[in-house]
Enzyme design. Sequence first.
Site, mmCIF file in Angstrom:
data_model
loop_
_atom_site.group_PDB
_atom_site.id
_atom_site.type_symbol
_atom_site.label_atom_id
_atom_site.label_comp_id
_atom_site.label_asym_id
_atom_site.label_seq_id
_atom_site.Cartn_x
_atom_site.Cartn_y
_atom_site.Cartn_z
ATOM 1 N N ASP A 1 1.023 -1.240 -0.078
ATOM 2 C CA ASP A 1 -0.096 0.157 -0.007
ATOM 3 C C ASP A 1 0.984 1.265 -0.079
ATOM 4 O O ASP A 1 2.070 1.069 0.015
ATOM 5 C CB ASP A 1 -1.026 0.122 1.216
ATOM 6 C CG ASP A 1 -1.798 1.106 1.489
ATOM 7 O OD1 ASP A 1 -2.123 1.755 0.730
ATOM 8 O OD2 ASP A 1 -1.558 1.771 2.502
ATOM 9 N N LYS B 1 -8.760 -4.478 -3.537
ATOM 10 C CA LYS B 1 -7.388 -4.784 -3.665
ATOM 11 C C LYS B 1 -7.164 -6.207 -3.923
ATOM 12 O O LYS B 1 -6.290 -6.890 -4.854
ATOM 13 C CB LYS B 1 -6.498 -4.355 -2.764
ATOM 14 C CG LYS B 1 -6.459 -2.659 -2.667
ATOM 15 C CD LYS B 1 -5.410 -2.432 -1.441
ATOM 16 C CE LYS B 1 -5.261 -0.759 -1.236
ATOM 17 N NZ LYS B 1 -4.443 -0.512 -0.473
ATOM 18 N N GLY C 1 -5.332 2.698 -3.362
ATOM 19 C CA GLY C 1 -6.564 2.917 -3.588
ATOM 20 C C GLY C 1 -6.331 4.266 -4.656
ATOM 21 O O GLY C 1 -7.335 4.683 -5.179
#
Length: 258
Positions: A9, A184, A44
């Site tokens: 991430d 994800k 994201g």
Amino acid sequence: MDRAIVFFDIDGTLLDHNKQLPSSTKHAIQALKREGHDVAIATGRAPFLFENLREELEIDSFVSFNGQYVVLGGEVIYKNPLNTKALDSLTKFANKYNHPLVYMGHEIMKANSQYHPHIDVSIGTLGVSHPGYDPHYFVDREIFQALLFCPDEEEAQYRDGLKDLNFIRWHQFSMDVLPLGGSKAQGIEKAIEKLGYTKEQVYAFGDYLNDIEMLQFVGNGVAMGNAPDLVKNVAKYVTKDVSDNGIAHGLKLVGLLR
């Protein structure tokens, strides 16, 4: 150790609380590559919102828009845009409550409001300015994610009223809007199928709510020390805070680095 692939991430994981890349993280990722492992990003964010980071880390594989747009070695291998009809319903629903939206394509994004403080406050935390105004940007374009700007006490009406969309809060004033089932994990599944990895060979590092499915899906999920308990509880491992050499420590914890 067998070859592995590691998904990272960005915000709160690769980047610290000041949106900086710790030197220990950069060195750890370089070492990971030297050991022969594959490195990818799972975020994201839209691709155009982390180009500089990809260049600095020399990473050309990523899962973006929370799994809706996947690139391996610079090649797009999976796209899952939002349905235009669903976007139209979302827009009409949000307009009733004076909640603005940002529509995100793979190259740029546009807002349906010329100004709203929640837009500037939320995306400002990503180091991004107002995306510009085009209320019809979602028409006849591939939109992979929308940003809905509403406080958390008002989000239930969207979950109840728009059952064909997935809502994931990432900020006090904003939620990511995805196709139903989008995550994800979904994007990572497409990537590892293409590359031939088993789940046991897959590692993922994350710190927030949109990382939960990812950490549950991979064989080796690692929650950052700065993650809320809800995220830590689904991870196989918990490393230190991002600002306390969390990535380097975590890669040693799971045995990928010495």
